[in-house]
Design an enzyme around this catalytic site. Sequence first.
Site, short mmCIF file in Angstrom:
data_model
loop_
_atom_site.label_atom_id
_atom_site.label_comp_id
_atom_site.label_asym_id
_atom_site.label_seq_id
_atom_site.Cartn_x
_atom_site.Cartn_y
_atom_site.Cartn_z
N LYS A 1 -0.49 -74.59 75.39
CA LYS A 1 -1.60 -74.74 74.58
C LYS A 1 -0.92 -75.18 73.06
O LYS A 1 0.16 -75.04 73.04
CB LYS A 1 -2.41 -73.54 74.52
CG LYS A 1 -1.60 -72.46 74.02
CD LYS A 1 -2.30 -70.88 74.35
CE LYS A 1 -1.59 -69.83 73.97
NZ LYS A 1 -2.19 -68.63 74.77
N TYR B 1 9.09 -74.43 41.02
CA TYR B 1 7.76 -73.86 40.39
C TYR B 1 8.11 -72.46 40.23
O TYR B 1 8.59 -71.69 40.47
CB TYR B 1 6.72 -74.38 41.67
CG TYR B 1 6.24 -75.69 41.78
CD1 TYR B 1 5.74 -76.32 40.55
CD2 TYR B 1 6.53 -76.13 42.97
CE1 TYR B 1 5.29 -77.75 40.89
CE2 TYR B 1 6.03 -77.44 43.24
CZ TYR B 1 5.59 -78.19 42.18
OH TYR B 1 5.34 -79.61 42.27
C1 LIG Z 1 -1.03 -68.07 75.20
C2 LIG Z 1 -1.49 -67.39 76.43
C3 LIG Z 1 -0.61 -67.22 77.34
C4 LIG Z 1 1.12 -67.29 77.19
O1 LIG Z 1 1.23 -66.32 76.44
P1 LIG Z 1 2.86 -66.08 75.85
O2 LIG Z 1 2.75 -64.71 75.08
O3 LIG Z 1 3.21 -67.31 75.15
O4 LIG Z 1 3.72 -66.19 77.05
C5 LIG Z 1 -0.98 -66.62 78.80
N1 LIG Z 1 -2.25 -66.21 78.96
C6 LIG Z 1 -3.40 -66.46 78.17
C7 LIG Z 1 -4.66 -65.99 78.15
C8 LIG Z 1 -2.80 -66.94 76.76
O5 LIG Z 1 -3.75 -66.99 75.75
#
Ligand SMILES: *Cc1c(COP(=O)(O)O)cnc(C)c1O
Length: 382
Positions: free
Chosen positions: A51, A275
């Site tokens: 994702k 800044y």
């Molecule tokens: C993002 C996610 C993962 C992967 O998690 P990591 O901690 O990055 O390994 C797995 N299952 C779900 C439902 C997620 O949202």
Amino acid sequence: MPVQSDSQVIKDPAAARAGALLTIDLKAVQSNYFRLCEEIGPRVQCAAAVKADAYGLGVAKVGPALADAGARRFFVAQFDEAISLKTALAQAAPDCEIYVLNGLIAAPAEEFLASGVRPVLNSLGELEDWSAFARLQERALPTALHIDTGMCRLGLPDGEFQSLLTRREVLEAIDLQLVMSHLACADTPEHPLNREQLAAFKKVHAAFPKIPASFANSSGIFLGPEYHFDLARPGVALYGVNPTPAEPSPMRQVVRLQGKILQVREIDAPQTVGYGAAHQAGGPMRIATVAVGYADGYLRYLSDRGHAWIGDRRVAVVGRVSMDLITLDVTAVPAGEARPGALVDLLDPKTGVDALADEAGTIGYELLTALGHRYHRLYLDA
Ligand SMILES: *Cc1c(COP(=O)(O)O)cnc(C)c1O
């Protein structure tokens, strides 16, 4: 003599022009995938969470690299991410299975069907809708079912799960490929919620003994075999973030970030840098200005706090991080090394994504997904 930048040594003119280079080691991603496969053993399958554009690293490159390493099941959050991934995998893995974690609400059922992408059903309502849609199509449509075992975020809450058990006929029309749940505290092995969620998920698994079960994210894999079930879903560990924060990382670093020095100047007290005049020189010092800022995901919280490397010398960020620039104290670095055009390591194996995230008051997940689109990206091919 015109200034020759280190990045101009790189043949690619776009790389030479860039303010910063982001190098992504696809072999390291694959090696991390193999390492996780080894941890779960041959009886458990290993999917990949890709994702948010493969956690900021670019799904168009990372997706095929993972497919080449053997991954066939992928998880994304949003429907459009699934479509991008599907396009990226058209050659490497046309047979891949892509699950959209955000559920059936992420797109109309017709679009899921037409694209061959699978929704993860997150409620009894979504289950009913997918089931009704499948009946209309007169096809058992593949999907996964997410049961909430304690995260209170996505998935069927316990009440809905209990009522599902009394009316299993809603499952008849669909092709249930997976039951899954997600751990809230997997990176904290001693947290009692891990065992509570495990006990709850064992009940889920017992209710659907023939359906493959998926529970562990990256850190969940390292909680031990009880947590593995049939399919693991690691994400962040693939990209080099330590899934076992209390211990040395078993993963390889994937990302290297180098920024280009634009100018070096000598200042003295009572001059101030940047800044807000936030950093005041206590005496003579040399300041290097580097072409990376918060617009690139170099978080503003690193103001007067972050560190970088010039060769073997660790240098401090002084003054505020601005949109396009940071300023480093290079007083101790020979002028021949801290010079316009030289590249400074902002994130590399010496620093590590976890260490920089720590300095930035955040976690590797956020640091990676915040990486901007202005970097010149170099992919070290798998
Ligand atoms: C993002 C996610 C993962 C992967 O998690 P990591 O901690 O990055 O390994 C797995 N299952 C779900 C439902 C997620 O949202």
